[in-house]
Design a protein around this motif. Structure first.
Motif, PDB file in Angstrom:
ATOM      1  N   GLY A  70      43.969  79.493  64.537  1.00 31.38           N
ATOM      2  CA  GLY A  70      42.738  79.029  64.495  1.00 31.38           C
ATOM      3  C   GLY A  70      42.270  78.801  63.338  1.00 31.38           C
ATOM      4  N   THR A  71      43.001  78.428  62.254  1.00 32.36           N
ATOM      5  CA  THR A  71      42.232  78.159  60.927  1.00 32.36           C
ATOM      6  C   THR A  71      42.368  76.663  60.791  1.00 32.36           C
ATOM      7  OG1 THR A  71      44.548  78.027  59.690  1.00 32.36           O
ATOM      8  CG2 THR A  71      43.204  80.391  59.740  1.00 32.36           C
ATOM      9  N   ALA A  72      42.890  75.869  61.644  1.00 35.33           N
ATOM     10  CA  ALA A  72      42.881  74.337  61.262  1.00 35.33           C
ATOM     11  C   ALA A  72      41.606  73.823  62.120  1.00 35.33           C
ATOM     12  CB  ALA A  72      44.057  73.749  62.026  1.00 35.33           C
ATOM     13  N   SER A  73      40.768  73.003  61.494  1.00 33.69           N
ATOM     14  CA  SER A  73      39.777  72.472  62.204  1.00 33.69           C
ATOM     15  C   SER A  73      39.557  71.072  61.344  1.00 33.69           C
ATOM     16  CB  SER A  73      38.552  73.454  61.831  1.00 33.69           C
ATOM     17  OG  SER A  73      38.114  73.680  60.790  1.00 33.69           O
ATOM     18  N   ALA A  74      38.991  70.189  62.141  1.00 33.37           N
ATOM     19  CA  ALA A  74      38.617  68.728  61.503  1.00 33.37           C
ATOM     20  C   ALA A  74      37.247  69.171  61.196  1.00 33.37           C
ATOM     21  CB  ALA A  74      38.870  67.696  62.580  1.00 33.37           C
ATOM     22  N   GLY A  75      37.095  68.344  59.996  1.00 34.47           N
ATOM     23  CA  GLY A  75      35.549  68.363  59.334  1.00 34.47           C
ATOM     24  C   GLY A  75      35.640  67.102  58.303  1.00 34.47           C
ATOM     25  N   PRO A  76      34.258  66.747  58.136  1.00 29.22           N
ATOM     26  CA  PRO A  76      33.891  65.265  57.561  1.00 29.22           C
ATOM     27  C   PRO A  76      34.351  65.370  56.145  1.00 29.22           C
ATOM     28  CG  PRO A  76      32.019  66.827  57.737  1.00 29.22           C
ATOM     29  CD  PRO A  76      32.795  67.480  58.374  1.00 29.22           C
ATOM     30  N   TYR A 116      40.566  78.917  49.196  1.00 30.74           N
ATOM     31  CA  TYR A 116      39.235  78.563  49.929  1.00 30.74           C
ATOM     32  C   TYR A 116      38.600  77.363  49.420  1.00 30.74           C
ATOM     33  CZ  TYR A 116      39.830  82.953  52.259  1.00 30.74           C
ATOM     34  OH  TYR A 116      40.340  84.013  53.083  1.00 30.74           O
ATOM     35  N   TYR A 117      37.875  76.556  49.992  1.00 36.35           N
ATOM     36  CA  TYR A 117      37.177  75.557  49.633  1.00 36.35           C
ATOM     37  C   TYR A 117      35.751  75.459  49.932  1.00 36.35           C
ATOM     38  CZ  TYR A 117      37.808  72.917  53.998  1.00 36.35           C
ATOM     39  OH  TYR A 117      37.627  72.724  55.065  1.00 36.35           O
ATOM     40  N   SER A 118      34.826  74.722  49.553  1.00 33.75           N
ATOM     41  CA  SER A 118      33.482  74.435  49.943  1.00 33.75           C
ATOM     42  C   SER A 118      33.282  72.879  49.477  1.00 33.75           C
ATOM     43  CB  SER A 118      32.533  75.478  49.591  1.00 33.75           C
ATOM     44  OG  SER A 118      32.359  75.554  48.264  1.00 33.75           O
ATOM     45  N   TYR A 123      50.383  75.751  50.243  1.00 32.07           N
ATOM     46  CA  TYR A 123      49.117  76.826  50.471  1.00 32.07           C
ATOM     47  C   TYR A 123      48.227  76.014  51.433  1.00 32.07           C
ATOM     48  CZ  TYR A 123      46.106  74.167  46.906  1.00 32.07           C
ATOM     49  OH  TYR A 123      45.667  73.076  46.217  1.00 32.07           O
ATOM     50  N   ARG A 124      47.578  76.843  52.087  1.00 32.83           N
ATOM     51  CA  ARG A 124      46.562  76.142  53.030  1.00 32.83           C
ATOM     52  C   ARG A 124      45.206  76.320  52.539  1.00 32.83           C
ATOM     53  NH1 ARG A 124      45.056  81.011  57.489  1.00 32.83           N
ATOM     54  NH2 ARG A 124      45.048  82.809  56.021  1.00 32.83           N
ATOM     55  N   LEU A 125      44.441  75.236  52.859  1.00 34.80           N
ATOM     56  CA  LEU A 125      42.939  75.036  52.507  1.00 34.80           C
ATOM     57  C   LEU A 125      42.064  75.668  53.666  1.00 34.80           C
ATOM     58  CD1 LEU A 125      43.618  71.691  51.072  1.00 34.80           C
ATOM     59  CD2 LEU A 125      42.551  73.499  49.794  1.00 34.80           C
ATOM     60  N   VAL A 126      41.426  76.492  53.568  1.00 38.80           N
ATOM     61  CA  VAL A 126      40.263  77.248  54.373  1.00 38.80           C
ATOM     62  C   VAL A 126      39.015  77.181  53.913  1.00 38.80           C
ATOM     63  CG1 VAL A 126      39.856  79.464  55.394  1.00 38.80           C
ATOM     64  CG2 VAL A 126      42.178  78.943  54.969  1.00 38.80           C
ATOM     65  N   ASP A 127      38.171  76.647  54.648  1.00 37.84           N
ATOM     66  CA  ASP A 127      36.794  76.198  54.373  1.00 37.84           C
ATOM     67  C   ASP A 127      36.208  77.743  54.201  1.00 37.84           C
ATOM     68  OD1 ASP A 127      33.982  75.542  54.421  1.00 37.84           O
ATOM     69  OD2 ASP A 127      34.237  74.388  56.238  1.00 37.84           O
ATOM     70  N   ILE A 128      35.481  78.031  53.177  1.00 34.99           N
ATOM     71  CA  ILE A 128      34.720  79.242  52.997  1.00 34.99           C
ATOM     72  C   ILE A 128      33.736  79.412  54.128  1.00 34.99           C
ATOM     73  CG2 ILE A 128      32.988  78.548  51.381  1.00 34.99           C
ATOM     74  CD1 ILE A 128      34.346  80.552  49.388  1.00 34.99           C
ATOM     75  N   HIS A 129      33.234  78.179  54.746  1.00 39.65           N
ATOM     76  CA  HIS A 129      32.117  78.372  55.426  1.00 39.65           C
ATOM     77  C   HIS A 129      32.559  78.262  56.935  1.00 39.65           C
ATOM     78  CE1 HIS A 129      30.104  76.875  51.967  1.00 39.65           C
ATOM     79  NE2 HIS A 129      29.003  77.628  52.385  1.00 39.65           N
ATOM     80  N   ALA A 130      33.787  78.470  57.364  1.00 38.41           N
ATOM     81  CA  ALA A 130      34.564  78.699  58.590  1.00 38.41           C
ATOM     82  C   ALA A 130      33.905  79.582  59.435  1.00 38.41           C
ATOM     83  CB  ALA A 130      36.063  78.654  58.549  1.00 38.41           C
ATOM     84  N   ALA A 131      33.661  79.498  60.554  1.00 40.62           N
ATOM     85  CA  ALA A 131      33.410  80.427  61.464  1.00 40.62           C
ATOM     86  C   ALA A 131      34.239  81.948  61.184  1.00 40.62           C
ATOM     87  CB  ALA A 131      33.568  80.157  62.990  1.00 40.62           C
ATOM     88  N   ASN A 132      33.524  82.781  61.061  1.00 41.97           N
ATOM     89  CA  ASN A 132      34.129  84.228  60.812  1.00 41.97           C
ATOM     90  C   ASN A 132      34.610  84.244  59.388  1.00 41.97           C
ATOM     91  OD1 ASN A 132      33.131  85.303  63.439  1.00 41.97           O
ATOM     92  ND2 ASN A 132      35.047  84.179  64.227  1.00 41.97           N
TER      93      ASN A 132
END
Length: 363
Positions: free
Chosen positions: A18-24, A78-80, A224-233
């Motif tokens: 559940g870490t993959a998500s499409a964002g702008p 993590y990214y923002s 490495y995977r990129l995970v949005d620091i603002h992702a849900a939970n």
């Protein structure tokens, strides 16, 4: 040695789910994601592997030192993204469960998060143009520019030049972290690890596929995977949640911008010492002697931080089209009269809210 193709443990599978998500900003973030050189120390390789703050399948930060054994965790960065009318400010953050030492009378602490802020001008192209970088090296910031950048010394002197490495058709900036303490700078300024075969170290590369993990402390290609620091939970959600609780009830953060961390699990063993509650997040990062930039601006008000560090910014806006940190605080009901416990007194939250804008003037 466990091959990369082995089935991951259930805990790691849970992290990957559940870490993959499409964002702008996904394409922008991937395009500028660095090739990351991580120096390692042979006395405890796994403590130099980057991973997620909840790598052990919970967000209890006082057991991260204790649960470090093993090391089969997906490499995570993590990214923002904060967007102004003129620039993207992209932060990449690197987490380690331990800030450790193999030197007697030295100090250790649980949890460690350091990172880099990339200053990307919106020049009409898909990904903009990288103009500068500010990095976190413990309690100090360092600034760097690529060749040809218009940025010059501001209130701080530029510390070096950003180098690049070609990877899958993209010229990526290079970052490097030292072993044990994990201070971060543009490559090669933080460490003598340059990827040579006779050196201990790991080279991490961004991927849009599945993250992997080092096979040893000498691995030259780990996606490495990129995970949005603002992702849900995710990490920011944990910060907003813990801000409503007394420290004794919070799981991840002791106070605003600072992880909880204790002396359990062997931290400070032997003739070393262990400090508690010592690791900070981007909204808690600070360089205490850089003048009129303040704790947390790295995340909350990066345009002000960049304007303080550099001259030669040209057309430069401090109005934010998107700032998920400020938008998250405002949505949670915070303002200058109602601040999270430990929020920096020098920052005027209402004044920062006034920088949020729905439209930008024509350039």
């Amino acid at each position: 040695m466990i091959p990369r193709t082995s089935v991951l443990t259930s805990a790691v599978c849970l992290l990957l789910a559940g870490t993959a998500s499409a964002g702008p900003y996904d394409a922008l973030v991937f395009h500028h994601a660095p090739v990351h050189y991580q120096d390692t120390d042979s006395s405890d390789y796994p403590s130099d592997y980057i991973t997620a703050f909840d790598y052990d399948s919970d967000r209890i930060s006082t057991n991260n030192w204790d649960n470090r054994a093993g090391g089969l965790w997906p490499a995570t960065v993590y990214y923002s993204v904060v967007e102004s009318c003129s620039h993207y400010f992209v932060t990449y953050s690197f987490f380690h469960p331990r800030d450790w030492s193999d030197t007697i009378f030295d100090q250790e602490h649980e949890n460690d998060l350091e990172g880099a802020l990339l200053v990307v001008r919106k020049d009409g192209t898909s990904f903009g143009k990288l103009e500068g970088m500010i990095t976190v090296f413990h309690t100090n910031f360092f600034s760097f520019t690529p060749a040809g950048s218009p940025l010059t010394d501001g209130n701080e002197t530029i510390d070096g030049t950003v180098s690049f490495e070609a990877h899958n058709g993209v010229n990526r900036p290079k970052t490097v972290q030292e072993a044990k303490g994990h201070g971060l700078k543009a490559w090669p300024y933080a460490s003598d690890f340059n990827g040579s075969v006779n050196q201990d170290g790991i080279i991490y590369y961004p991927t849009q596929g599945a993250a992997e993990y080092p096979t040893s402390g000498n691995d030259r290609f780990v996606p490495y995977r990129l995970v949005d620091i603002h992702a849900a939970n995710g990490m920011w959600a944990a910060a907003l949640n813990d801000a409503t609780l007394p420290s004794s009830s919070a799981q991840t953060f002791n106070t605003w911008g600072t992880f909880k961390g204790d002396t359990s699990g062997g931290c400070g063993s032997g003739l070393k010492s262990c400090s508690s509650n010592s690791a900070n997040t981007p909204w808690g990062w600070d360089d205490g002697d850089d003048g009129a930039s303040y704790r947390g601006e790295f995340a909350l008000d990066p345009a002000h931080l960049v304007d303080h560090y550099f001259n030669g910014t040209g057309t430069f806006s401090q109005q934010y089209v998107s700032n998920p940190y400020l938008q998250g605080l405002r949505a949670a009901g915070y303002n200058s009269a109602h601040l999270p416990s430990g929020f920096p007194s020098q920052l005027n939250l209402d004044a920062m809210y006034s920088k949020l804008t729905a439209t930008c003037p024509a350039q």
